[in-house]
Design an enzyme around this catalytic site. Structure first.
Site, mmCIF file in Angstrom:
data_model
loop_
_atom_site.group_PDB
_atom_site.id
_atom_site.type_symbol
_atom_site.label_atom_id
_atom_site.label_comp_id
_atom_site.label_asym_id
_atom_site.label_seq_id
_atom_site.Cartn_x
_atom_site.Cartn_y
_atom_site.Cartn_z
ATOM 1 N N GLY A 43 -5.872 -6.829 1.948
ATOM 2 C CA GLY A 43 -5.345 -8.077 2.414
ATOM 3 C C GLY A 43 -5.839 -9.118 1.893
ATOM 4 O O GLY A 43 -5.380 -10.318 2.027
ATOM 5 N N ASP A 99 -8.782 -10.998 5.355
ATOM 6 C CA ASP A 99 -7.713 -11.788 5.606
ATOM 7 C C ASP A 99 -7.474 -12.457 6.934
ATOM 8 O O ASP A 99 -7.212 -13.522 6.962
ATOM 9 C CB ASP A 99 -6.331 -11.085 4.997
ATOM 10 N N ASP A 102 -8.632 -10.351 13.901
ATOM 11 C CA ASP A 102 -7.630 -10.023 15.053
ATOM 12 C C ASP A 102 -8.636 -9.725 16.206
ATOM 13 O O ASP A 102 -9.454 -10.579 17.057
ATOM 14 C CB ASP A 102 -6.598 -9.067 14.598
ATOM 15 N N GLY A 104 -11.530 -8.033 16.104
ATOM 16 C CA GLY A 104 -12.811 -8.132 15.499
ATOM 17 C C GLY A 104 -13.586 -6.862 15.337
ATOM 18 O O GLY A 104 -14.408 -6.873 14.572
ATOM 19 N N LEU A 107 -14.245 -6.477 11.248
ATOM 20 C CA LEU A 107 -15.390 -7.305 10.749
ATOM 21 C C LEU A 107 -16.584 -6.635 11.458
ATOM 22 O O LEU A 107 -17.726 -6.716 10.548
ATOM 23 C CB LEU A 107 -15.055 -8.764 11.123
ATOM 24 N N LYS A 130 -6.921 -15.019 14.893
ATOM 25 C CA LYS A 130 -6.380 -14.762 16.123
ATOM 26 C C LYS A 130 -7.499 -14.748 17.148
ATOM 27 O O LYS A 130 -7.728 -13.670 17.754
ATOM 28 C CB LYS A 130 -5.449 -13.644 16.223
ATOM 29 N N ASP A 158 0.125 -7.758 5.084
ATOM 30 C CA ASP A 158 1.232 -6.712 4.793
ATOM 31 C C ASP A 158 1.688 -6.395 6.292
ATOM 32 O O ASP A 158 1.150 -6.564 7.347
ATOM 33 C CB ASP A 158 0.562 -5.621 4.261
ATOM 34 N N ARG A 164 3.217 -8.360 0.941
ATOM 35 C CA ARG A 164 1.879 -9.253 0.408
ATOM 36 C C ARG A 164 2.103 -10.111 -0.460
ATOM 37 O O ARG A 164 1.296 -10.935 -0.768
ATOM 38 C CB ARG A 164 0.997 -8.107 0.079
HETATM 39 P P1 IMP Z 1 -9.104 -6.343 13.628
HETATM 40 O O1 IMP Z 1 -10.079 -5.134 13.277
HETATM 41 O O2 IMP Z 1 -8.490 -5.706 14.854
HETATM 42 O O3 IMP Z 1 -9.756 -7.532 13.679
HETATM 43 O O4 IMP Z 1 -7.776 -6.402 12.820
HETATM 44 C C1 IMP Z 1 -8.212 -6.832 11.327
HETATM 45 C C2 IMP Z 1 -6.911 -6.055 10.664
HETATM 46 O O5 IMP Z 1 -5.765 -5.773 11.346
HETATM 47 C C3 IMP Z 1 -6.553 -6.912 9.546
HETATM 48 O O6 IMP Z 1 -7.375 -6.758 8.504
HETATM 49 C C4 IMP Z 1 -5.287 -6.423 9.056
HETATM 50 O O7 IMP Z 1 -5.283 -5.434 8.255
HETATM 51 C C5 IMP Z 1 -4.532 -6.209 10.562
HETATM 52 N N1 IMP Z 1 -3.828 -7.156 11.169
HETATM 53 C C6 IMP Z 1 -3.956 -7.986 12.348
HETATM 54 N N2 IMP Z 1 -3.196 -8.676 12.781
HETATM 55 C C7 IMP Z 1 -2.177 -8.789 11.636
HETATM 56 C C8 IMP Z 1 -1.069 -9.530 11.207
HETATM 57 O O8 IMP Z 1 -0.786 -10.502 12.081
HETATM 58 N N3 IMP Z 1 -0.506 -9.459 10.191
HETATM 59 C C9 IMP Z 1 -0.954 -8.352 9.421
HETATM 60 N N4 IMP Z 1 -2.204 -7.412 9.506
HETATM 61 C C10 IMP Z 1 -2.665 -7.727 10.547
HETATM 62 MG MG MG Z 2 -6.765 -5.955 6.404
#
Ligand code: IMP
Ligand code: MG
Length: 175
Positions: A43, A99, A102, A104, A107, A130, A158, A164
């Site tokens: 991403g 990218d 969301d 977290g 990360l 977000k 994506d 992408r």
């Molecule tokens: P987290 O681990 O919940 O923070 O999610 C992070 C990952 O979820 C990102 O690296 C994306 O791959 C995917 N993701 C979360 N929200 C979106 C979105 O709105 N569009 C595309 N990918 C997303």
């Molecule tokens: Mg990602």
């Protein structure tokens, strides 16, 4: 032909301007460098390559992969981290580039993994945050834009590996 499921949320020129600003901010913080940029695949591809061209300090680049199991559009459950393509991070100032932040989970998991490799410092930069959905105790050191709870694609992001290539960040509304 225009895709009726897509609405432009952040146009390409706005993204480009903000990425340059972030790169200049990081260049000031790490005057003289050297740093290591670590892009989270896939991403962060466009963000990483635009960011490195605007960065004014010497740097190395590596990639790391974090993937949830196949077919998932967002992270849930099991997360696999692939560190096979990492350059040496020991004693380096590392900037992890992703990218979108969301919940977290990604990360937080990556930070834990990279800390075990003894970098001199570890900072994080995400293009999109977000924040309203972030439940893990992580905050990025740098972010491009905070967005509300919409599913977005383009500029590396994506939906099941499609979209992408779009230069704009678009909201995707599935019918
Ligand atoms: P987290 O681990 O919940 O923070 O999610 C992070 C990952 O979820 C990102 O690296 C994306 O791959 C995917 N993701 C979360 N929200 C979106 C979105 O709105 N569009 C595309 N990918 C997303
Ligand atoms: Mg990602």
């Amino acid at each position: 032909m225009a895709d009726p499921q897509l609405t432009v949320m952040i146009p390409a020129e706005v993204i480009q301007g903000r990425v340059r600003e972030l790169a200049l901010e990081v260049s000031e913080q790490f005057q003289g460098g050297p740093i290591t940029l670590l892009g989270v695949m896939t991403g962060s591809l466009m963000f990483l390559t635009d960011f490195m061209r605007a960065l004014e300090v010497p740097h190395q680049v590596g990639v790391i992969q974090a993937s949830s199991y196949c077919g998932e559009s967002t992270t849930s459950g099991k997360l696999t981290v692939n560190i096979d393509f990492l350059p040496s991070l020991t004693g380096r100032n590392v900037l992890l580039i992703d990218d979108i932040l969301d919940t977290g989970q990604t990360l937080q998991r990556l930070v834990e993994e990279i800390e075990t490799l003894d970098p001199a410092s570890l900072n994080t930069a995400v293009l999109l945050w977000k924040q309203c959905r972030t439940t893990y105790a992580v905050e990025p050191n740098y972010y491009g834009f905070k967005i509300d709870d919409h599913f977005v694609v383009g500029y590396g992001l994506d939906y099941n590996d499609d979209y992408r290539h779009l230069a704009d960040i678009c909201e995707l509304r599935l019918q």
